[in-house]
Write an enzyme that holds these catalytic residues in place. Sequence first.
Site, PDB file in Angstrom:
ATOM      1  N   LYS A 155       0.355   3.479  -2.825  1.00 47.22           N
ATOM      2  CA  LYS A 155      -0.854   4.291  -3.045  1.00 47.22           C
ATOM      3  C   LYS A 155      -0.591   5.800  -3.116  1.00 47.22           C
ATOM      4  CE  LYS A 155      -3.855   0.732  -1.078  1.00 47.22           C
ATOM      5  NZ  LYS A 155      -4.465   0.223   0.158  1.00 47.22           N
ATOM      6  N   VAL A 201       1.115  -3.824   3.745  1.00 47.13           N
ATOM      7  CA  VAL A 201       1.062  -5.134   4.407  1.00 47.13           C
ATOM      8  C   VAL A 201       2.326  -5.958   4.161  1.00 47.13           C
ATOM      9  CG1 VAL A 201      -1.447  -5.405   4.623  1.00 47.13           C
ATOM     10  CG2 VAL A 201      -0.307  -6.094   2.506  1.00 47.13           C
ATOM     11  N   SER A 234       0.796  -1.239   0.000  1.00 45.41           N
ATOM     12  CA  SER A 234       0.000   0.000   0.000  1.00 45.41           C
ATOM     13  C   SER A 234       0.820   1.277   0.000  1.00 45.41           C
ATOM     14  CB  SER A 234      -0.932   0.022   1.209  1.00 45.41           C
ATOM     15  OG  SER A 234      -1.992  -0.857   0.978  1.00 45.41           O
ATOM     16  N   TYR A 266      -4.908   4.210   7.770  1.00 49.96           N
ATOM     17  CA  TYR A 266      -6.262   3.602   7.818  1.00 49.96           C
ATOM     18  C   TYR A 266      -7.001   3.993   9.103  1.00 49.96           C
ATOM     19  CZ  TYR A 266      -3.728   1.069   4.313  1.00 49.96           C
ATOM     20  OH  TYR A 266      -2.949   0.767   3.249  1.00 49.96           O
ATOM     21  N   TYR A 304      -2.896  -2.378 -10.506  1.00 46.95           N
ATOM     22  CA  TYR A 304      -2.911  -2.179  -9.053  1.00 46.95           C
ATOM     23  C   TYR A 304      -2.133  -3.287  -8.346  1.00 46.95           C
ATOM     24  CZ  TYR A 304      -4.515  -2.166  -4.254  1.00 46.95           C
ATOM     25  OH  TYR A 304      -4.541  -2.196  -2.874  1.00 46.95           O
TER      26      TYR A 304
HETATM   27  O1  DON Z   1      -4.729  -4.567  -1.978  1.00 51.18           O
HETATM   28  C1  DON Z   1      -4.222  -5.102  -1.012  1.00 51.18           C
HETATM   29  O2  DON Z   1      -4.888  -5.624  -0.136  1.00 51.18           O
HETATM   30  C2  DON Z   1      -2.719  -5.078  -0.886  1.00 51.18           C
HETATM   31  N1  DON Z   1      -2.132  -5.239  -2.166  1.00 51.18           N
HETATM   32  C3  DON Z   1      -2.246  -3.832  -0.257  1.00 51.18           C
HETATM   33  C4  DON Z   1      -2.862  -3.615   1.073  1.00 51.18           C
HETATM   34  C5  DON Z   1      -1.967  -2.951   2.041  1.00 51.18           C
HETATM   35  O3  DON Z   1      -0.782  -2.906   1.877  1.00 51.18           O
HETATM   36  C6  DON Z   1      -2.573  -2.419   3.247  1.00 51.18           C
HETATM   37  N2  DON Z   1      -1.592  -1.792   4.088  1.00 51.18           N
HETATM   38  N3  DON Z   1      -1.294  -1.803   5.188  1.00 51.18           N
END
Ligand code: DON
Length: 675
Positions: A135, A327, A132, A309, A257
């Site tokens: 983003k 993540v 993320s 978040y 994405y």
């Molecule tokens: O879309 C997702 O769920 C993951 N590729 C990225 C989510 C993420 O990194 C949330 N962060 N803490």
Amino acid sequence: MFWRKSNDTSNTRETEVDAPNPVNTIPQMPPQPTPSRPSFGAPYIVPPHTSATIGHAPGLVNPSTGRSISSPIENWLKSLHDKHCQNHFGQMASYIPELTKADPKHFGIVLAAADGKSYAVGDSEVLFTIQSISKPLVYGLALEDHGPDHVLHHVGVEPTGEAFNSIVMDEINNRPFNPMVNAGAIATTALIRGSGREHRFNRILDMFSRYAGRRLTVDESVFESERATGHRNRAIAYLQLNSGMIEEPVAEHLDLYFRQCAILVSARDLAMMAATLANNGVNPLTGERAIAAEHVKTVLSVMASCGMYDYSGEWVYRVGLPAKSGVGGGIIAVLPGQFGVGTFSPLLDEHGNSHRGIEVCKELSQRFHLHVYDMHFVADNIVRRSFRGGGVTSKRLRGQRERKILDAHGHKILAYELQGGLYFATAEQLVRRIVVDCFQATHVILDGRRISRADQSALLLLRDLSLALSAEGKTLLLADLPAQVEADWQDVAGASIRATCVSDVDAALEYSENMLILEFDPKALAIETRLPLAQMDILQSFSQDEIKRLQPFIETECYEAGSRIIREGDPADRLYLLAAGTATVDVMLDDGKRRARLAAFRPGVAFGEFALFDGGRRVANVVAEAPSECYVVDFKKLEQLEAIEPALYRKLLFALGRLLTDRLRRVTAEVRALT
Ligand code: DON
């Protein structure tokens, strides 16, 4: 229902109830429902602490001695790292199967100053997927592609208070709430321009690489893993298509994405990315711009409000730095203008944020008071000293006629020596002072030699001041600005007041003096007509008859513009009285390369007189700036004068003595005015 209205205050997690539970299709795993909210936070049991590899960054090395002392920042980061190595709280993300392969012991911290100097401890070079943290970077690219209005129309900037993968949308505005949650990030990625999947992705990868300062690559297995299991994101994307939030090709947007999330980075890369944001979008090591300066604050704003978040509120409360987590275990945090941090530890808390990363950022912020609202600077004193013309004059030595005007009106020139940074608070301080002081002034000079920087707000205030002064018939002159400040000033000021930038304070003083002299005696500055001998300053006390008797001992010499009247190193055996034109004294500075203007002369002024008393050789050049004429008194002729007209000789010596004491007195007055 799937949508949360933005005016819904019930704060219930509807996704817990309503989200579909798609079946995981990865063959090697038993079919499982994808949890609507990934579970993190259970303690992860690891064997007793195995000391993490400390990336021994060298201390601060003195290049000439090769010796170093350990940096206090590095030492502190090491102790922080040691302490949190013991902390095994958290779980690795398992909803992307490939991520479970990460090593939970990995732990790296890198702090990179906005000038590129970095301090690394632990596993600073281990690669993991950015997830993320992509983003905010892709959001920046969308801003560059479409501009803020268009992007805001498609993706909001309100925190959700929900998990990163929640399926809640701003129904009123028909857009996802913000670009930091998955829904918003998918919509942002859908905005990235390019012809086809590959071109669009390369644009993203190029940008990320510019941020990191090295060519980045993709972890194809993580990409495939998420692509195969990312049904929830797929659901989000198709819901958005259904409501017109995004357009086709949805499958391509999703691939983009997933791929952007699978870009491999290290903690060091993250720190450089954060430092690039801290450095207003330019990677401090490569000098390459990663994102247009105008979008940096927008990116940092959404990071600050939504980057962590449903922990964002507490994050701002405790850490107070714009940040983003992924993540994969990474976190970036930015102190604008100062530094960026990148941390890596794949053990995540219940929000999906790296647990150790959060603890590190908390301690870093608290230990060094780095919270953006914890700035206790009082605006620096921007004015080092100020003075008025008349008391302090330009280096141009003027004849009596001009001096009289400056003695009476020189105080109308106001000068301020500035120091430090010009930003809103210091510019306000300066402008306030000038507004009070400038009542009688005609010229206001700002000496910018010691300014370190000037931001837009300061330049806008100065521009408005300049316009207000000129409406009152006054002139603002900016002297000796640092090159970047001068370039920014030219942009802000506009054509009408561009001319107010001058090379140095002396030029500004001389210009202001000339303007004053012209105002009170329009003919005083004429240099082309030769002044008669009787009008030379040192001969003011001489009668017509005495002048006549002096005449045979004096010669007249003419000089072309640019020619030397006196040459450095020549024997000093003549006294000069400038009859027409202008001349400057210039000397070689100690570095043997640069020359500086020491003084300049106007008609009526005597120069070269020191030689009469100390003999020796000339220590400077005197150059005619315009076609000039001098009355020249050769010292041999003076000896004849002494023999033939001893009384006249004594009078001349006395007049020269008076000239020297007069100059000394002026210098003393100037020193007083400047201390
Ligand atoms: O879309 C997702 O769920 C993951 N590729 C990225 C989510 C993420 O990194 C949330 N962060 N803490």
